[in-house]
Design an enzyme around this catalytic site. Sequence first.
Site, short mmCIF file in Angstrom:
data_model
loop_
_atom_site.label_atom_id
_atom_site.label_comp_id
_atom_site.label_asym_id
_atom_site.label_seq_id
_atom_site.Cartn_x
_atom_site.Cartn_y
_atom_site.Cartn_z
N GLU A 1 0.89 -1.17 0.00
CA GLU A 1 0.00 0.00 0.00
C GLU A 1 0.92 1.21 0.00
O GLU A 1 1.57 1.51 1.00
CB GLU A 1 -0.92 -0.03 1.23
CG GLU A 1 -2.10 0.91 1.11
CD GLU A 1 -1.83 2.25 1.74
OE1 GLU A 1 -1.54 3.19 0.95
OE2 GLU A 1 -1.88 2.38 2.96
N CYS B 1 -1.43 8.83 2.77
CA CYS B 1 -1.12 8.37 1.43
C CYS B 1 -2.23 8.71 0.45
O CYS B 1 -2.00 8.90 -0.74
CB CYS B 1 -0.84 6.87 1.44
SG CYS B 1 -2.12 5.91 2.27
#
Length: 497
Positions: free
Chosen positions: A265, A299
């Site tokens: 991720e 993110c």
Amino acid sequence: MSDLFATITTPNGVKYEQPLGLFIDGEFVKGAEGKTFETINPSNEKPIVAVHEATEKDVDTAVAAARKAFEGSWRQVTPSTRGRMLTKLADLFERDAEILASIEALDNGKSITMAHGDIAGAAGCLRYYGGWADKIHGQTIDTNSETLNYTRHEPIGVCGQIIPWNFPLLMWAWKIGPAIATGNTVVIKTAEQTPLSGLYAANVIKEAGIPAGVVNVISGFGRVAGSAISHHMDIDKVAFTGSTLVGRTILQAAAKSNLKKVTLELGGKSPNIVFNDADIDNAISWANFGIFYNHGQCCCAGSRILVQEGIYDKFIARLKERALQNKVGDPFAKDTFQGPQVSQLQFDRIMEYIQHGKDAGATVAVGGERHGTEGYFIQPTVFTDVTSDMKINQEEIFGPVVTVQKFKDVEDAIKIGNSTSYGLAAGIHTKDVTTAIRVSNALRAGTVWVNSYNLIQYQVPFGGFKESGIGRELGSYALENYTQIKAVHYRLGDALF
């Protein structure tokens, strides 16, 4: 203070015992080489405490403990029992919520209010996967009358997990939950910038009834402990959350070692698209939250705001006004929205991007400077007059910095939205259902929020397209990362020949 525990009192008066050692095979131990490193309070740039540093030898020891547990009694523990252990762990997180939130505010610098949200999310995630533990089933497959065919979902084995510093405890739960629910064992490395909450969580592992060796928690640096995990020949799977740059090295290490399974991720440069017909009050609120939540250290942050021509000027004026309302300061003040960046390195990196934007000709509409004189605080920063090819519009800054760009129509919005190498998330603000569906379908992003942003729910999968990662966290899809399928063919009839 002992070598393995320290008594810490946080600025809000919470006093607790902080583990300092490596949690291996159910006990806190010193590192094999006796090395320690300091974790820094980002609010005042002063050391909090020194924790033990894991070396390659310590990774070997932790992996051996995890392998022993996996090949031993852990495989005989029923799924329902594993589920109860995770539920108990969630209960303990809720019991110690004030301590855990205070640790996050101290070590990471996030607002105590936001930190409490992280703890609630971590507990909820663990409880969610506790509920899944006895509901993972295979299939029976009818091919003919003389064969019984069925599948089993079996644990992968020993899982190496490397978590980031932006959501230390939340990422701990995201990784631990599905791995334990499916019967794996774990060696998890905390980020060197924020090791404290993960070590405290390890301290309640035994209290939750999880056997020794099933969860091992180590602190250390990526170039040493993280590399050892990625290259280890007896780790069956590695899961990483962090930068795309590091993700590439982990993927290479997995390929060069034992072809371990990998989930990544990674980074993002997510577009948050506002159409002319959007509810502007709602859009401003979510755009502000989308980028400045967690100090921009997300993110999936909506770091590129795309605004349709008809409302661009009005939107800019309102966004500037809203950004200036964000309280930047002491993370232990309950009305603080934005605390410090996590480290000197991250602070310097963000300030370099801000300077690059100025040099490239972008206009600083708000912020653009350091906040105060102590701590790693940066003003909420809004850039206008940007172009798609600018560095600040292409690369992940990972801080409280947003660009605002004008677009003409749906096709233009889609083109600009897809114009980076990332594909983690996106936002759409419109009252038109057709526009929302058309644009969400066209954007190459793993998550699309409509008339909201940054609402991550542990029941819903999360992960990226393109260079934003491989695989999915959260929801039932995350369970697929931690199981492998075995097909069994049982011959019922007579001999073939």
